[in-house]
Design a protein around this motif. Structure first.
Motif, PDB file in Angstrom:
ATOM      1  N   VAL A 291     -19.941 -36.599 -15.633  1.00 42.38           N
ATOM      2  CA  VAL A 291     -20.579 -36.012 -14.661  1.00 42.38           C
ATOM      3  C   VAL A 291     -21.778 -35.072 -14.855  1.00 42.38           C
ATOM      4  CG1 VAL A 291     -20.285 -34.316 -12.689  1.00 42.38           C
ATOM      5  CG2 VAL A 291     -18.505 -35.805 -13.152  1.00 42.38           C
TER       6      VAL A 291
ATOM      7  N   CYS B 126     -22.516 -40.050 -13.292  1.00 42.73           N
ATOM      8  CA  CYS B 126     -22.778 -39.387 -11.993  1.00 42.73           C
ATOM      9  C   CYS B 126     -23.930 -38.389 -12.300  1.00 42.73           C
ATOM     10  CB  CYS B 126     -21.556 -38.864 -11.374  1.00 42.73           C
ATOM     11  SG  CYS B 126     -21.560 -37.917  -9.947  1.00 42.73           S
TER      12      CYS B 126
ATOM     13  N   GLU C 201     -29.566 -42.117 -12.848  1.00 39.00           N
ATOM     14  CA  GLU C 201     -28.542 -42.878 -12.806  1.00 39.00           C
ATOM     15  C   GLU C 201     -28.765 -44.409 -13.129  1.00 39.00           C
ATOM     16  OE1 GLU C 201     -25.156 -41.136  -9.839  1.00 39.00           O
ATOM     17  OE2 GLU C 201     -26.451 -42.402  -8.954  1.00 39.00           O
TER      18      GLU C 201
ATOM     19  N   PHE D 114     -21.416 -43.922 -10.589  1.00 36.39           N
ATOM     20  CA  PHE D 114     -20.166 -43.464  -9.660  1.00 36.39           C
ATOM     21  C   PHE D 114     -20.424 -43.884  -8.198  1.00 36.39           C
ATOM     22  CE2 PHE D 114     -18.628 -39.648  -7.220  1.00 36.39           C
ATOM     23  CZ  PHE D 114     -17.361 -39.581  -7.569  1.00 36.39           C
TER      24      PHE D 114
END
Length: 283
Positions: free
Chosen positions: A6, A30, A37, A50
């Motif tokens: 993340v 993510c 991304e 994600f």
């Protein structure tokens, strides 16, 4: 393993690239910036972007600033599959880790913090690299009741991405040591570049200037957060440094060459002893 990262900044992006280059783990990324991304997908730094579900991951690595890391976990902890191991890469542990652990355990998650001692002058995904962690020190900061299995898992990940010396220590000792080895150095660099001579240094500077000023380009939002969360340890180190600097200043003001030579010799001897100690330490 199936790993979710993340935050795809310098550390998160480099971790994804390292995992893809050196391991067979499946990596999902993510980031709030969907362009990042997509760039990571194009770079083959990810297997997947994600999809909104936090289910099915063996390890979730939160690679955000400390405040954002806490807010993320508070918001999404209940959505994560029970039993998942949560970690973060923040340069602060202590009370921060206590809060992360409390949030995690309240919904049946496991938590152990890590701190890869790697970085660059400039952050962001586009400065990330698969080899950022190669030979870098890597700190794992479990609690007294943390699972040996979780510590082993994170140790193995560190080894897989090329980390050098891996240290397992308490969150409190992490913060005490990092105040000296990292945070104090960043404050010194930031203060050093405030000389009015900075704009005139071109042609007069060498390696020592570059070493002293390299980290002055730090992100002020992140580092101010780190400093404030560790302010007691950092204040102690800063006061110690100022006391030592005053000794050099007094010797110069008094024209005391003998005192100045003694102070320089003390520093040399301490560093030489430090180097001898490091040579005898296993990687």
């Amino acid at each position: 393993m199936n790993i979710l990262v993340v935050g795809l900044g310098l550390i998160g992006g480099s971790l994804c690239k390292a995992l893809k280059k050196y391991t067979y783990h499946t990596v999902t990324g993510c980031d709030l910036n969907h362009d990042i991304e997509n760039a990571a997908l194009r770079d083959v730094a990810l297997d997947n972007v994600f999809d909104g579900s936090y289910k099915g991951y063996d390890l979730i690595v939160i690679a955000l600033f400390p405040e954002a890391s806490e807010k993320f976990l508070e918001k999404h902890a209940s959505e994560i599959e029970k039993g998942t191991l949560i970690t973060d890469v923040c340069g602060i542990k202590g009370g921060f880790s206590d809060r992360m652990k409390k949030i995690s355990e309240s919904v049946g998650l496991r938590y152990v913090g890590i701190h890869p001692m790697a970085g660059k002058e400039f952050g962001g995904y586009y400065n990330s690299t698969a080899d950022l962690f190669v030979k870098a020190n890597f700190i794992i900061a479990p609690f007294a009741d943390s699972s040996e299995k979780d510590i082993e898992l994170l140790t193995n990940v560190a080894k897989e991405i090329g980390a050098g010396k891996i240290v397992v220590t308490s969150p409190e000792n992490h913060d005490k040591m990092i105040a000296y080895t990292s945070q104090l150095a960043h404050i010194v660099s930031s203060a050093y570049v405030k000389s009015p001579e900075l704009g005139l240094e071109c042609g007069f500077s060498g390696g020592s200037f570059q070493d002293m000023t390299r980290i002055a380009t730090m992100n002020e939002k992140m580092w101010a957060d780190l400093f404030m969360q560790n302010r007691e340890n950092l204040q102690y180190e800063l006061d110690t440094l100022i006391s030592n600097l005053n000794k050099y200043s007094e010797a110069l003001k008094n024209g005391d060459a003998d005192r100045l030579r003694m102070l320089i010799a003390e520093g040399r001897e301490l560093k030489e002893e430090n180097l001898r100690h490091r040579v005898g330490q296993p990687n």
